[in-house]
Design a protein around this motif. Sequence first.
Motif, PDB file in Angstrom:
ATOM      1  N   VAL A  98       0.829  -1.215   0.000  1.00  0.00           N
ATOM      2  CA  VAL A  98       0.000   0.000   0.000  1.00  0.00           C
ATOM      3  C   VAL A  98       0.860   1.260   0.000  1.00  0.00           C
ATOM      4  CG1 VAL A  98      -2.050  -0.959   1.145  1.00  0.00           C
ATOM      5  CG2 VAL A  98      -0.198  -0.030   2.531  1.00  0.00           C
ATOM      6  N   GLY A  99       2.118   1.118   0.440  1.00  0.00           N
ATOM      7  CA  GLY A  99       3.016   2.273   0.511  1.00  0.00           C
ATOM      8  C   GLY A  99       3.862   2.438  -0.750  1.00  0.00           C
ATOM      9  N   ALA A 100       3.513   1.700  -1.837  1.00  0.00           N
ATOM     10  CA  ALA A 100       4.372   1.699  -3.030  1.00  0.00           C
ATOM     11  C   ALA A 100       4.573   3.109  -3.602  1.00  0.00           C
ATOM     12  CB  ALA A 100       3.787   0.771  -4.093  1.00  0.00           C
ATOM     13  N   GLY A 101       3.508   3.889  -3.642  1.00  0.00           N
ATOM     14  CA  GLY A 101       3.611   5.248  -4.195  1.00  0.00           C
ATOM     15  C   GLY A 101       4.488   6.125  -3.327  1.00  0.00           C
ATOM     16  N   LEU A 102       4.312   5.999  -2.026  1.00  0.00           N
ATOM     17  CA  LEU A 102       5.137   6.772  -1.091  1.00  0.00           C
ATOM     18  C   LEU A 102       6.604   6.350  -1.209  1.00  0.00           C
ATOM     19  CD1 LEU A 102       5.636   8.622   1.344  1.00  0.00           C
ATOM     20  CD2 LEU A 102       4.964   6.716   2.833  1.00  0.00           C
ATOM     21  N   ALA A 103       6.843   5.035  -1.255  1.00  0.00           N
ATOM     22  CA  ALA A 103       8.225   4.544  -1.329  1.00  0.00           C
ATOM     23  C   ALA A 103       8.901   5.047  -2.601  1.00  0.00           C
ATOM     24  CB  ALA A 103       8.224   3.018  -1.286  1.00  0.00           C
ATOM     25  N   ARG A 104       8.171   4.977  -3.720  1.00  0.00           N
ATOM     26  CA  ARG A 104       8.738   5.435  -4.993  1.00  0.00           C
ATOM     27  C   ARG A 104       9.075   6.917  -4.903  1.00  0.00           C
ATOM     28  NH1 ARG A 104       6.691   7.529 -10.000  1.00  0.00           N
ATOM     29  NH2 ARG A 104       7.956   6.775 -11.763  1.00  0.00           N
ATOM     30  N   MET A 105       8.163   7.697  -4.321  1.00  0.00           N
ATOM     31  CA  MET A 105       8.422   9.137  -4.193  1.00  0.00           C
ATOM     32  C   MET A 105       9.657   9.372  -3.313  1.00  0.00           C
ATOM     33  SD  MET A 105       7.824  11.826  -1.905  1.00  0.00           S
ATOM     34  CE  MET A 105       6.282  11.830  -1.001  1.00  0.00           C
ATOM     35  N   GLU A 106       9.802   8.607  -2.239  1.00  0.00           N
ATOM     36  CA  GLU A 106      10.964   8.781  -1.363  1.00  0.00           C
ATOM     37  C   GLU A 106      12.264   8.486  -2.118  1.00  0.00           C
ATOM     38  OE1 GLU A 106      10.823   7.314   2.777  1.00  0.00           O
ATOM     39  OE2 GLU A 106       8.704   6.952   2.485  1.00  0.00           O
ATOM     40  N   VAL A 107      12.243   7.430  -2.935  1.00  0.00           N
ATOM     41  CA  VAL A 107      13.455   7.067  -3.685  1.00  0.00           C
ATOM     42  C   VAL A 107      13.788   8.166  -4.706  1.00  0.00           C
ATOM     43  CG1 VAL A 107      14.487   5.382  -5.268  1.00  0.00           C
ATOM     44  CG2 VAL A 107      13.112   4.586  -3.333  1.00  0.00           C
ATOM     45  N   ILE A 108      12.767   8.655  -5.392  1.00  0.00           N
ATOM     46  CA  ILE A 108      12.996   9.700  -6.400  1.00  0.00           C
ATOM     47  C   ILE A 108      13.542  10.966  -5.741  1.00  0.00           C
ATOM     48  CG2 ILE A 108      11.840  11.277  -8.034  1.00  0.00           C
ATOM     49  CD1 ILE A 108       9.970   8.927  -8.743  1.00  0.00           C
ATOM     50  N   VAL A 109      12.905  11.389  -4.658  1.00  0.00           N
ATOM     51  CA  VAL A 109      13.346  12.627  -3.993  1.00  0.00           C
ATOM     52  C   VAL A 109      14.757  12.442  -3.435  1.00  0.00           C
ATOM     53  CG1 VAL A 109      12.920  14.148  -2.019  1.00  0.00           C
ATOM     54  CG2 VAL A 109      11.023  13.454  -3.493  1.00  0.00           C
ATOM     55  N   PHE A 110      15.031  11.271  -2.862  1.00  0.00           N
ATOM     56  CA  PHE A 110      16.385  11.012  -2.384  1.00  0.00           C
ATOM     57  C   PHE A 110      17.390  11.184  -3.534  1.00  0.00           C
ATOM     58  CE2 PHE A 110      19.325   7.369  -2.951  1.00  0.00           C
ATOM     59  CZ  PHE A 110      20.418   7.963  -2.337  1.00  0.00           C
TER      60      PHE A 110
END
Length: 394
Positions: free
Chosen positions: A346-358
């Motif tokens: 369920v956190g896939a979108g959040l995780a992807r955003m975190e990786v991109i922003v990192f």
Amino acid sequence: MVPAHVPADRIVDFDLFNPPGVFQDYFASWKTLLDGPGLVWTTANGGHWIGARGDVVRSLWGDAERLSSECLAVTPGLGEVMEFIPLQSDGDDHKAFRMPVMKGFASRYIVALEPKVREVARELISDIEPRSECDFVADFAEILPLNIFLTLIDVPLEDRPRLRELGVQLTRPDGSMTVEQLKQAADDYLWPFIEQRMAQPGDDLFSRILSEPVNGREWTVDEARRMCRNLLFGGLDTVAAMIGMVALHLARHPEDQRDLRNSPELIPAAADELMRRYPTVAVSRNAIADIDIDGVTIRKGDLVYLPSVLHNLDPASFDAPEEVRFDRALTPLRHTTMGAGPHRCVGAGLARMEVIVFMQEWLGAMPEFRLHPDRPVTMKGGNVGACTALPLVW
Ligand code: HEM
């Protein structure tokens, strides 16, 4: 004792908590299983099946009719202690709990959160950059997701250091706390916030989820605790592990650093490809019916272990799977880094955003970085594999 229905040529001795050579390379240690049959039975950890080929892993992961998620079985005692919601529920129960959680993670909220993630990343990087070296795991990867999680539930900044120690135990358990103690410490920390959000909902993630009904009724206190626990335990070590692997790849490939610095518009596609290339989550299931697959029968009651690494790095799943190609034009649903089927993260979108922003912030602020010439990279196995040390210099 190996059960009678397991053919002799399927038996291996593979300890998922300590696969051979994992300390040096998590991926190489798991990949040894790709040379054998698609489904093997390991005698380690009480005996269980392991999906060992891409198509087998993927098809079993999607089979929620015959494989239950209730027990988290391969780690002894974990399931009974954690009682995660929605992770440890099946069928209609799972749907009822998952729906409010999915609403809480709707993409408009993730988009709204991005500036916060950027702020946290910038703050950490501005501390690290002048030092000209760091241990990426302890100095960055473990801290970013913890701070993001606390932002999600709107914990004030001054309360954050209290969760830091617990965060370290969650991402890099040193054996000083039992699973029961970890759960208790997390609950003790989270409870005041949950209670407050239930009484007076704000616009944080917990409030949003808890104000959505479950099958037309309110969440009970026990369910609310179990759901919050699932989010905490599900979103820290996974993200820390992923960011660690992305940094490891970039440190080993200065040419990719250069490409992404010169063309930052490639970063979202690069994040998707790196998330495919470096999967480190594996899950347990319990068979609730017999399943014929790959020429053998999984019997009702058997445990099945599904490592995404053996799906994503199988050459039958992806062409030259170990090559990182930013132009693979992947959709995140094609790989199993975030799971497959009804329990997909369920956190896939959040995780992807975190990786991109990192990636955007780190590559934007840091000079070219590489592995420390004298200090080794180390890794660990388990349900979430990860770098345990990643010394970098620049
Ligand atoms: C790169 C980071 C992440 C990875 C690799 C990852 C991986 C996964 C995987 C493989 C599953 C499927 C579990 C199963 O089939 O049994 C899953 C489920 C889940 N994840 Fe993540 N996850 C990540 C980040 C997050 C974040 C940031 C959160 C929330 C803050 C989160 C919360 C959850 C929850 C609640 C579930 C259970 C979903 C359900 O049972 O319906 N995860 N995750």
